[in-house]
Scaffold this motif. Structure first.
Motif, mmCIF file in Angstrom:
data_model
loop_
_atom_site.group_PDB
_atom_site.id
_atom_site.type_symbol
_atom_site.label_atom_id
_atom_site.label_comp_id
_atom_site.label_asym_id
_atom_site.label_seq_id
_atom_site.Cartn_x
_atom_site.Cartn_y
_atom_site.Cartn_z
ATOM 1 N N ALA A 57 -13.847 4.941 -1.479
ATOM 2 C CA ALA A 57 -12.956 3.837 -1.118
ATOM 3 C C ALA A 57 -12.262 3.254 -2.336
ATOM 4 O O ALA A 57 -11.068 2.955 -2.301
ATOM 5 N N THR A 58 -13.009 3.110 -3.410
ATOM 6 C CA THR A 58 -12.407 2.548 -4.621
ATOM 7 C C THR A 58 -11.551 3.575 -5.352
ATOM 8 O O THR A 58 -10.754 3.218 -6.210
ATOM 9 N N GLY A 59 -11.736 4.847 -5.003
ATOM 10 C CA GLY A 59 -10.912 5.892 -5.601
ATOM 11 C C GLY A 59 -9.673 6.211 -4.789
ATOM 12 O O GLY A 59 -8.961 7.161 -5.102
ATOM 13 N N GLY A 60 -9.442 5.459 -3.726
ATOM 14 C CA GLY A 60 -8.226 5.649 -2.954
ATOM 15 C C GLY A 60 -8.381 6.545 -1.740
ATOM 16 O O GLY A 60 -7.391 6.898 -1.103
ATOM 17 N N VAL A 61 -9.614 6.939 -1.411
ATOM 18 C CA VAL A 61 -9.839 7.756 -0.210
ATOM 19 C C VAL A 61 -10.353 6.838 0.893
ATOM 20 O O VAL A 61 -11.448 6.287 0.765
ATOM 21 N N PRO A 62 -9.598 6.650 1.948
ATOM 22 C CA PRO A 62 -10.060 5.737 3.003
ATOM 23 C C PRO A 62 -11.378 6.208 3.618
ATOM 24 O O PRO A 62 -11.588 7.404 3.818
ATOM 25 N N SER A 266 -2.769 0.038 -6.793
ATOM 26 C CA SER A 266 -2.345 0.575 -5.502
ATOM 27 C C SER A 266 -3.414 1.463 -4.881
ATOM 28 O O SER A 266 -3.562 1.506 -3.670
ATOM 29 N N ALA A 267 -4.173 2.180 -5.728
ATOM 30 C CA ALA A 267 -5.172 3.089 -5.169
ATOM 31 C C ALA A 267 -6.200 2.326 -4.348
ATOM 32 O O ALA A 267 -6.601 2.758 -3.273
ATOM 33 N N HIS A 268 -6.612 1.159 -4.867
ATOM 34 C CA HIS A 268 -7.616 0.402 -4.140
ATOM 35 C C HIS A 268 -7.027 -0.229 -2.882
ATOM 36 O O HIS A 268 -7.623 -0.193 -1.820
ATOM 37 N N ARG A 269 -5.824 -0.779 -3.032
ATOM 38 C CA ARG A 269 -5.205 -1.396 -1.853
ATOM 39 C C ARG A 269 -4.983 -0.355 -0.766
ATOM 40 O O ARG A 269 -5.099 -0.635 0.413
ATOM 41 N N ALA A 270 -4.680 0.864 -1.176
ATOM 42 C CA ALA A 270 -4.408 1.906 -0.195
ATOM 43 C C ALA A 270 -5.626 2.185 0.667
ATOM 44 O O ALA A 270 -5.505 2.678 1.773
ATOM 45 N N SER A 271 -6.809 1.868 0.151
ATOM 46 C CA SER A 271 -8.000 2.144 0.926
ATOM 47 C C SER A 271 -8.162 1.169 2.084
ATOM 48 O O SER A 271 -8.973 1.387 2.966
ATOM 49 N N PHE A 272 -7.398 0.105 2.062
ATOM 50 C CA PHE A 272 -7.524 -0.875 3.139
ATOM 51 C C PHE A 272 -6.341 -0.861 4.083
ATOM 52 O O PHE A 272 -6.434 -1.364 5.188
ATOM 53 N N HIS A 273 -5.211 -0.369 3.629
ATOM 54 C CA HIS A 273 -4.012 -0.498 4.447
ATOM 55 C C HIS A 273 -3.491 0.858 4.872
ATOM 56 O O HIS A 273 -3.767 1.845 4.263
#
Lengths: 273, 98
Positions: A57-62, A266-273
């Motif tokens: 999740a913190t690496g950008g993989v939902p 952006s990588a972290h935000r991408a995991s939520f949105h």
């Protein structure tokens, strides 16, 4: 491995004040893996599942959100003859502040996951069906995605995992959730959710047979949700670091520090949105 | 008859205790958790770091433990097993197999 695990969706009692949909899934650590393809593999411990989920999740993989691990007071009931104790050996050094091991032999461990029906930040404020989820394998025959999209999507997931030094020993379409918006509250009628690269957003929901190929030596950054819920976290962490550092010692720069400074990218935000 | 003395930290004997003990069926329709903790309450939580991830550890009176992740911390009351299931009937009504 259909049918070998037990998964339920439960809703907490109304007396708590707000009701949440929670997925509980019995951890199968120590049990034999069905089939002949996993001779050298083992199911992850629940704590490994958490660490891998946070890592992704913190690496950008939902991923779906692992909210808690419950260890029941009773034994799992799995026969000793069927039980592999390697995980207890590898986790022997992991203890609570009271010195008790976090893994109790033959304990029943029940990870509790958020039921994926929308971003966690929205669900914490108010539970509801913001999105409809369905697995990638179902999406293909449904016509939601084409066969070539399915293959490309699975390949992309594998590449993302590789980039984070995570190996999936059993990557299946049923372990990948896609989402679509609800249209006027009706299911199966909304548009598929795509990520920033224009691909269907693929969210990993099974962590039983994922493996960290580079080891566990990393510090997970706090989630954005955690930061908002705990405004004093940054000060507390800095204070803890000062308390444990030797007087006069130079600060140690680690890759994890750099990652922590950048977690709100952006990588972290991408995991939520 | 001499009144029994509560052991330390076990709570008052005057507190209501659920009379509904876990009911064991020979072949339940839904296999829920093996333990149901109707009266468990968390002790003081403590921070714990496992494999690089910070969790909050609650020791439960029902001899269980609850490790709440950062994602789950805003929902900790919802995640207490006593707020999810307290008996097999309740679990059967409340749970849907996925």
């Amino acid at each position: 491995m259909t049918g070998t695990s037990t998964i339920f969706r439960v809703i907490n009692k109304p007396s708590v004040g707000r009701q949440r949909q929670i997925v509980i899934k019995w951890n199968r650590m120590g049990q034999d893996i069905p089939g002949d393809d996993f001779a050298d593999a083992e199911f992850n411990s629940p704590f490994e599942e958490v660490a891998i989920a946070v890592r992704l999740a913190t690496g950008g993989v939902p991923t779906t959100y692992l909210w808690a691990i419950y260890r029941a007071g009773l034994s799992s009931g799995v026969s000793e003859s069927l039980f592999d104790c390697q995980r207890y050996d590898s986790h022997r050094g992991l203890v609570t502040p009271h010195g008790e091991p976090i893994l109790v032999p033959h304990g029943e461990y029940i990870p509790m996951w958020g039921y994926w029906n929308g971003p966690d930040e929205k669900l914490v404020a108010r539970d509801g069906d913001y999105l409809e989820k369905f697995n990638a394998l179902r999406a293909w025959p449904d016509g939601s995605i084409t066969e070539s999209t399915y293959v490309a999507l699975m390949q992309r997931v594998r590449e993302k995992l590789d980039a984070l030094s995570v190996e999936n020993l059993n990557l299946r379409g049923t372990h990948i959730l896609l989402s679509r918006r609800l249209s006027s509250g009706k299911l199966s009628s909304g548009k598929l959710i795509y990520d920033a690269d224009g691909c269907p957003e693929a969210r990993i929901c099974n962590f039983e047979l994922l493996r960290m190929t580079s080891g566990w030596d990393w510090d997970a950054p706090p989630t954005a949700l955690y930061q908002r819920s705990n405004p004093g976290w940054a000060h507390a962490r800095r204070q803890a670091a000062c308390d444990t550092a030797a007087p006069g010692a130079a600060p140690v720069r680690r890759a994890a520090d750099r990652q922590r400074r950048n977690w709100d990218t952006s990588a972290h935000r991408a995991s939520f949105h | 008859m001499e009144k029994p003395v509560a052991p330390p930290d076990s709570g008052s004997l005057d507190e209501p205790v659920s009379k509904a003990q876990p009911e064991r069926c020979a072949e339940p329709a839904i296999h829920g958790p093996k333990s149901y903790a109707a009266t468990e309450r968390p002790a003081e939580p403590e921070e714990i770091r496992v494999l690089g991830v910070e969790d909050t550890h609650f020791r439960l009176d029902g001899e269980g433990d609850l490790y709440v992740t950062q994602y789950g911390l805003p929902l900790e009351n919802c995640l207490l097993p006593s707020n999810l299931w307290s008996d097999k009937q309740g679990f059967g009504r409340n749970a849907r197999r996925l």
